[in-house]
Scaffold this motif. Structure first.
Motif, PDB file in Angstrom:
ATOM      1  N   THR A 103      -0.079  -5.202  15.467  1.00  0.00           N
ATOM      2  CA  THR A 103       0.955  -5.488  14.483  1.00  0.00           C
ATOM      3  C   THR A 103       0.705  -6.901  13.989  1.00  0.00           C
ATOM      4  O   THR A 103       0.719  -7.855  14.774  1.00  0.00           O
ATOM      5  CB  THR A 103       2.355  -5.378  15.106  1.00  0.00           C
ATOM      6  OG1 THR A 103       2.572  -4.026  15.526  1.00  0.00           O
ATOM      7  CG2 THR A 103       3.430  -5.774  14.122  1.00  0.00           C
ATOM      8  N   LYS A 105       1.605 -10.039  11.377  1.00  0.00           N
ATOM      9  CA  LYS A 105       2.710 -10.624  10.606  1.00  0.00           C
ATOM     10  C   LYS A 105       2.141 -11.513   9.508  1.00  0.00           C
ATOM     11  O   LYS A 105       1.365 -12.430   9.775  1.00  0.00           O
ATOM     12  CB  LYS A 105       3.609 -11.430  11.537  1.00  0.00           C
ATOM     13  CG  LYS A 105       4.860 -11.989  10.874  1.00  0.00           C
ATOM     14  CD  LYS A 105       5.706 -12.695  11.918  1.00  0.00           C
ATOM     15  CE  LYS A 105       6.966 -13.278  11.318  1.00  0.00           C
ATOM     16  NZ  LYS A 105       7.794 -13.966  12.358  1.00  0.00           N
ATOM     17  N   TYR A 132       4.910  -7.143   7.450  1.00  0.00           N
ATOM     18  CA  TYR A 132       3.976  -6.735   8.497  1.00  0.00           C
ATOM     19  C   TYR A 132       2.882  -5.830   7.940  1.00  0.00           C
ATOM     20  O   TYR A 132       3.062  -5.120   6.952  1.00  0.00           O
ATOM     21  CB  TYR A 132       4.706  -5.967   9.599  1.00  0.00           C
ATOM     22  CG  TYR A 132       5.721  -6.767  10.374  1.00  0.00           C
ATOM     23  CD1 TYR A 132       5.324  -7.588  11.431  1.00  0.00           C
ATOM     24  CD2 TYR A 132       7.070  -6.702  10.052  1.00  0.00           C
ATOM     25  CE1 TYR A 132       6.262  -8.319  12.147  1.00  0.00           C
ATOM     26  CE2 TYR A 132       8.016  -7.426  10.770  1.00  0.00           C
ATOM     27  CZ  TYR A 132       7.604  -8.235  11.812  1.00  0.00           C
ATOM     28  OH  TYR A 132       8.527  -8.956  12.524  1.00  0.00           O
ATOM     29  N   VAL A 134       0.617  -3.052  10.014  1.00  0.00           N
ATOM     30  CA  VAL A 134       0.413  -2.420  11.318  1.00  0.00           C
ATOM     31  C   VAL A 134      -0.829  -1.532  11.219  1.00  0.00           C
ATOM     32  O   VAL A 134      -0.857  -0.575  10.440  1.00  0.00           O
ATOM     33  CB  VAL A 134       1.634  -1.590  11.746  1.00  0.00           C
ATOM     34  CG1 VAL A 134       1.410  -1.010  13.143  1.00  0.00           C
ATOM     35  CG2 VAL A 134       2.903  -2.439  11.714  1.00  0.00           C
ATOM     36  N   PRO A 222       0.132  -2.253  17.998  1.00  0.00           N
ATOM     37  CA  PRO A 222       0.764  -1.485  16.927  1.00  0.00           C
ATOM     38  C   PRO A 222       2.127  -0.941  17.353  1.00  0.00           C
ATOM     39  O   PRO A 222       2.272  -0.417  18.455  1.00  0.00           O
ATOM     40  CB  PRO A 222      -0.235  -0.336  16.672  1.00  0.00           C
ATOM     41  CG  PRO A 222      -1.542  -0.842  17.191  1.00  0.00           C
ATOM     42  CD  PRO A 222      -1.214  -1.717  18.345  1.00  0.00           C
ATOM     43  N   ARG A 223       3.118  -1.072  16.478  1.00  0.00           N
ATOM     44  CA  ARG A 223       4.461  -0.577  16.788  1.00  0.00           C
ATOM     45  C   ARG A 223       5.208  -0.267  15.483  1.00  0.00           C
ATOM     46  O   ARG A 223       4.773  -0.697  14.401  1.00  0.00           O
ATOM     47  CB  ARG A 223       5.250  -1.605  17.594  1.00  0.00           C
ATOM     48  CG  ARG A 223       5.643  -2.858  16.830  1.00  0.00           C
ATOM     49  CD  ARG A 223       6.428  -3.823  17.708  1.00  0.00           C
ATOM     50  NE  ARG A 223       7.042  -4.912  16.968  1.00  0.00           N
ATOM     51  CZ  ARG A 223       6.422  -6.028  16.632  1.00  0.00           C
ATOM     52  NH1 ARG A 223       5.151  -6.227  16.996  1.00  0.00           N
ATOM     53  NH2 ARG A 223       7.054  -6.971  15.970  1.00  0.00           N
ATOM     54  N   ASP A 224       6.301   0.445  15.600  1.00  0.00           N
ATOM     55  CA  ASP A 224       7.139   0.762  14.454  1.00  0.00           C
ATOM     56  C   ASP A 224       8.060  -0.427  14.193  1.00  0.00           C
ATOM     57  O   ASP A 224       9.017  -0.648  14.952  1.00  0.00           O
ATOM     58  CB  ASP A 224       7.956   2.029  14.728  1.00  0.00           C
ATOM     59  CG  ASP A 224       8.775   2.451  13.518  1.00  0.00           C
ATOM     60  OD1 ASP A 224       8.723   1.762  12.477  1.00  0.00           O
ATOM     61  OD2 ASP A 224       9.497   3.461  13.627  1.00  0.00           O
ATOM     62  N   VAL A 225       7.785  -1.169  13.162  1.00  0.00           N
ATOM     63  CA  VAL A 225       8.572  -2.383  12.886  1.00  0.00           C
ATOM     64  C   VAL A 225       9.838  -2.078  12.097  1.00  0.00           C
ATOM     65  O   VAL A 225      10.642  -2.989  11.835  1.00  0.00           O
ATOM     66  CB  VAL A 225       7.725  -3.432  12.125  1.00  0.00           C
ATOM     67  CG1 VAL A 225       6.585  -3.907  12.980  1.00  0.00           C
ATOM     68  CG2 VAL A 225       7.229  -2.867  10.797  1.00  0.00           C
TER      69      VAL A 225
END
Length: 227
Positions: A103, A105, A132, A134, A222-225
């Protein structure tokens, strides 16, 4: 009969090795190799120092630029100078999949559409939050997200292909605007590519098919922001 003093002593293995090593150290070939190794080592450490300084300088230079919306001439000059050092230091032979999944920024960009949204979020009675990117190289997905705290977000989903050690091709597959009470699906459009010209455990710098530059900092896996 010979006395003990008259018997010649055979040289020991240790003394023989020491003699051979001493001669090798003074041989032209060995001296040349030592000099070459020394020069290479000094060059490596100088490059590491210059790269570390460029990373610190570029992060300092983008402060106050509002992620590219208000970049002054002096800031742009510092950014470009640091970018030149980082591009030269970029390792084009390293597999791009190593370290790219993360992820990221955004701290600065020249991408006009992103800057337009950041500058004009107030027209929609909101304020842009973090931005972001990702990337998941296992799933071959890319998600670009502009957040609108506390619950809003503009998201563009893409499929990606790792072309070579630097280049990633992407195709937009969906776009959505997440509002507090509903989600609006928007028609996705476009495709392109970006080159990762520099990446370490702190930042990544990329340039895309339209000539835009993106500077991002690593913000975990990696993630769901948007969750």
């Amino acid at each position: 009969m010979l006395s003990k003093l008259d018997v010649p002593k055979a040289p020991s293995i240790v003394s023989t090795a020491r003699t051979a090593l001493s001669k090798a150290r003074t041989s032209p070939y060995c001296v040349r190799r030592v000099r070459q190794s020394t020069v290479a080592a000094l060059g490596f450490f100088r490059k590491r120092i210059a790269t570390s300084g460029a990373v610190d300088d570029i992060l300092a230079a983008v402060e106050g630029s509002e992620r590219g919306c208000c970049t002054s001439r002096s800031q742009k000059a510092r950014i470009n100078a640091a970018l030149g050092v980082l591009e030269e230091a970029g390792d084009n032979t390293r597999p791009i999949s190593k370290g790219l999944s993360a992820t990221w920024k955004m701290v600065w960009t020249t991408e006009k559409e992103t800057l337009f949204i950041l500058q004009n979020a107030g027209l929609f009675r909101t304020q842009a939050g973090d931005v972001y990117q990702v990337i998941d190289t296992d799933a071959l997905t890319l998600q670009n997200v502009i957040t609108f705290p506390p619950d809003g977000a503009f998201c563009v989903q893409s499929n990606i292909e790792l072309v070579d050690s630097q280049r990633v091709q992407f195709n937009f597959v969906s776009a959505s605007l997440k509002l507090p009470r509903r989600v609006l699906q928007l028609p996705p459009y476009g495709k392109g590519w970006f080159d990762t010209v520099y990446m370490d455990n702190k930042i990544r710098v990329s340039k895309d098919s339209r000539g835009d530059t993106l500077i991002v900092t690593r913000d975990g896996p990696p993630r769901d922001v948007t969750a």
